[in-house]
Design an enzyme around this catalytic site. Structure first.
Site, PDB file in Angstrom:
ATOM      1  CD  GLU A  39      79.362  36.941  -2.296  1.00 19.19           C
ATOM      2  OE1 GLU A  39      80.222  37.347  -3.257  1.00 19.19           O
ATOM      3  OE2 GLU A  39      78.811  35.531  -2.275  1.00 19.19           O
ATOM      4  CE1 TYR A  76      75.746  45.948  -8.417  1.00 15.74           C
ATOM      5  CE2 TYR A  76      76.115  45.779  -5.924  1.00 15.74           C
ATOM      6  CZ  TYR A  76      76.747  45.801  -7.255  1.00 15.74           C
ATOM      7  OH  TYR A  76      78.195  45.916  -7.562  1.00 15.74           O
TER       8      TYR A  76
HETATM    9  C1  LIG Z   1      79.080  51.517  -7.322  1.00 16.02           C
HETATM   10  C2  LIG Z   1      79.734  52.382  -8.701  1.00 16.02           C
HETATM   11  C3  LIG Z   1      80.089  51.094  -9.589  1.00 16.02           C
HETATM   12  C4  LIG Z   1      78.422  53.015  -9.260  1.00 16.02           C
HETATM   13  O1  LIG Z   1      79.117  53.310 -10.374  1.00 16.02           O
HETATM   14  P1  LIG Z   1      78.404  55.026 -11.216  1.00 16.02           P
HETATM   15  O2  LIG Z   1      79.204  55.116 -12.591  1.00 16.02           O
HETATM   16  O3  LIG Z   1      78.961  55.906 -10.242  1.00 16.02           O
HETATM   17  O4  LIG Z   1      76.940  54.761 -11.180  1.00 16.02           O
HETATM   18  P2  LIG Z   1      75.840  55.175 -12.080  1.00 16.02           P
HETATM   19  O5  LIG Z   1      75.925  56.632 -12.338  1.00 16.02           O
HETATM   20  O6  LIG Z   1      75.473  54.474 -13.211  1.00 16.02           O
HETATM   21  O7  LIG Z   1      74.525  55.254 -11.134  1.00 16.02           O
HETATM   22  C5  LIG Z   1      73.434  54.046 -11.180  1.00 16.02           C
HETATM   23  C6  LIG Z   1      72.680  54.011 -10.138  1.00 16.02           C
HETATM   24  O8  LIG Z   1      73.380  53.725  -9.083  1.00 16.02           O
HETATM   25  C7  LIG Z   1      73.230  54.557  -7.652  1.00 16.02           C
HETATM   26  N1  LIG Z   1      74.258  55.249  -7.474  1.00 16.02           N
HETATM   27  C8  LIG Z   1      75.404  55.306  -7.869  1.00 16.02           C
HETATM   28  N2  LIG Z   1      76.222  56.069  -7.205  1.00 16.02           N
HETATM   29  C9  LIG Z   1      75.645  56.438  -6.052  1.00 16.02           C
HETATM   30  C10 LIG Z   1      75.834  57.539  -4.880  1.00 16.02           C
HETATM   31  N3  LIG Z   1      77.138  57.877  -4.822  1.00 16.02           N
HETATM   32  N4  LIG Z   1      74.823  57.704  -3.997  1.00 16.02           N
HETATM   33  C11 LIG Z   1      73.659  57.220  -4.156  1.00 16.02           C
HETATM   34  N5  LIG Z   1      73.391  56.333  -5.311  1.00 16.02           N
HETATM   35  C12 LIG Z   1      74.136  56.076  -6.078  1.00 16.02           C
HETATM   36  C13 LIG Z   1      71.892  55.081  -7.980  1.00 16.02           C
HETATM   37  O9  LIG Z   1      70.835  54.372  -8.012  1.00 16.02           O
HETATM   38  C14 LIG Z   1      72.193  55.582  -9.625  1.00 16.02           C
HETATM   39  O10 LIG Z   1      71.087  55.781 -10.382  1.00 16.02           O
HETATM   40  P3  LIG Z   1      70.473  57.331 -10.309  1.00 16.02           P
HETATM   41  O11 LIG Z   1      71.448  57.908 -11.262  1.00 16.02           O
HETATM   42  O12 LIG Z   1      69.124  57.204 -11.215  1.00 16.02           O
HETATM   43  O13 LIG Z   1      70.233  57.603  -9.159  1.00 16.02           O
HETATM   44  C15 LIG Z   1      80.785  53.181  -8.402  1.00 16.02           C
HETATM   45  O14 LIG Z   1      80.519  54.108  -7.215  1.00 16.02           O
HETATM   46  C16 LIG Z   1      82.042  52.748  -7.930  1.00 16.02           C
HETATM   47  O15 LIG Z   1      82.925  52.268  -8.709  1.00 16.02           O
HETATM   48  N6  LIG Z   1      82.343  52.541  -6.539  1.00 16.02           N
HETATM   49  C17 LIG Z   1      83.717  51.888  -6.038  1.00 16.02           C
HETATM   50  C18 LIG Z   1      83.706  50.266  -6.445  1.00 16.02           C
HETATM   51  C19 LIG Z   1      82.537  49.698  -5.663  1.00 16.02           C
HETATM   52  O16 LIG Z   1      81.969  49.786  -4.813  1.00 16.02           O
HETATM   53  N7  LIG Z   1      81.839  48.568  -6.591  1.00 16.02           N
HETATM   54  C20 LIG Z   1      81.188  47.746  -6.065  1.00 16.02           C
HETATM   55  C21 LIG Z   1      81.413  46.462  -5.721  1.00 16.02           C
HETATM   56  S1  LIG Z   1      80.200  45.408  -5.105  1.00 16.02           S
END
Ligand SMILES: CC(C)(COP(=O)(O)OP(=O)(O)OC[C@H]1O[C@@H](n2cnc3c(N)ncnc32)[C@H](O)[C@@H]1OP(=O)(O)O)[C@@H](O)C(=O)NCCC(=O)NCCS
Length: 213
Positions: free
Chosen positions: A132, A144
């Site tokens: 979710e 995702y």
């Molecule tokens: C969601 C989260 C875990 C992503 O981690 P991250 O290390 O920044 O992500 P990555 O660098 O591995 O990015 C992987 C993909 O995610 C997507 N993505 C991540 N951050 C993004 C952003 N700010 N805007 C758009 N796409 C994004 C993209 O598809 C990206 O692929 P790309 O680099 O080819 O564009 C991070 O933003 C986070 O910790 N958020 C707060 C907690 C949270 O929301 N957890 C999810 C709960 S369901």
């Protein structure tokens, strides 16, 4: 994730506005090896050749190093940059939590963690992945979608802090050749990206910055 990692994990959880879990909840999940896998990613600050820079150590350690006593000290582990967990719910590997510390975002750590959780799902013999996510959390949804999750429904007012709806996402079966081939290609691209940015300072990351809707 080990039990001694829990305080650092909770710190990232607070920075990420996640629903807070108690230390007891983390301990229970970590110990449940039958149905759960919890992982952390560590930010290794060593240069690519693998030898720690002497300036990474405080003065006392450098002095001990000089007189050959450093091997008596426990090796400091790099700090935790992110964490995640998965729980086997019947046939589905359900991603229970995933977060990356704000300073380490947009460098592939979230993807790396998700890959580790997918490996956990295979270990647990899951047939699908599910999760979710807040309807407003577009960054996580993009991550995702990239890995084959698709929206299959919504749970109204699922999040108790602000009554926000949850988007429910599922993958196709993860045991099929097509899923595995796609995963292999995504991993190849991720490892290539991680190799390229290995000696690039965090501040120079071209993908960091505000979210693109
Ligand atoms: C969601 C989260 C875990 C992503 O981690 P991250 O290390 O920044 O992500 P990555 O660098 O591995 O990015 C992987 C993909 O995610 C997507 N993505 C991540 N951050 C993004 C952003 N700010 N805007 C758009 N796409 C994004 C993209 O598809 C990206 O692929 P790309 O680099 O080819 O564009 C991070 O933003 C986070 O910790 N958020 C707060 C907690 C949270 O929301 N957890 C999810 C709960 S369901």
């Amino acid at each position: 994730m080990g039990e001694d990692d829990i305080p650092a994990v909770q710190q990232i959880e607070r920075q990420s506005q996640m629903a807070p879990w108690s230390a007891q909840t983390y301990r229970r999940e970590i110990r449940n090896r039958q149905s759960c896998r919890y992982v952390v990613a560590r930010a290794d600050t060593r240069p690519p050749n693998g030898s720690p820079s002497t300036t990474d150590y405080p003065l006392l350690v450098r002095m001990l190093q000089r007189i050959g006593l450093v091997s008596l000290l426990p090796t400091a582990r790099p700090p935790i940059a992110g964490y995640g967990g998965i729980w086997l719910n019947e046939r589905s590997g359900h991603i229970t939590t995933i977060a990356v510390a704000p300073d380490h975002r947009r460098r592939g750590v979230g993807e790396l963690l998700l890959n580790a959780l997918i490996d956990g799902a295979y270990e647990l013999n899951a047939e699908y992945l599910s999760l979710e996510v807040r309807v407003s959390n577009l960054a996580a949804q993009r991550l995702y979608l990239k890995y084959g999750f698709r929206p299959v429904g919504q749970r109204p007012h699922y999040y108790t802090d602000n009554q926000e709806d949850a988007l429910v996402m599922w993958t196709d079966p993860i045991t099929t050749t097509s899923f595995k081939e796609r995963l292999r290609e995504l991993r190849r691209q991720l490892y290539e990206r991680l190799r390229q940015q290995a000696d690039q300072p965090v501040a120079d990351n071209p993908r960091s910055g505000p979210m693109v809707g």
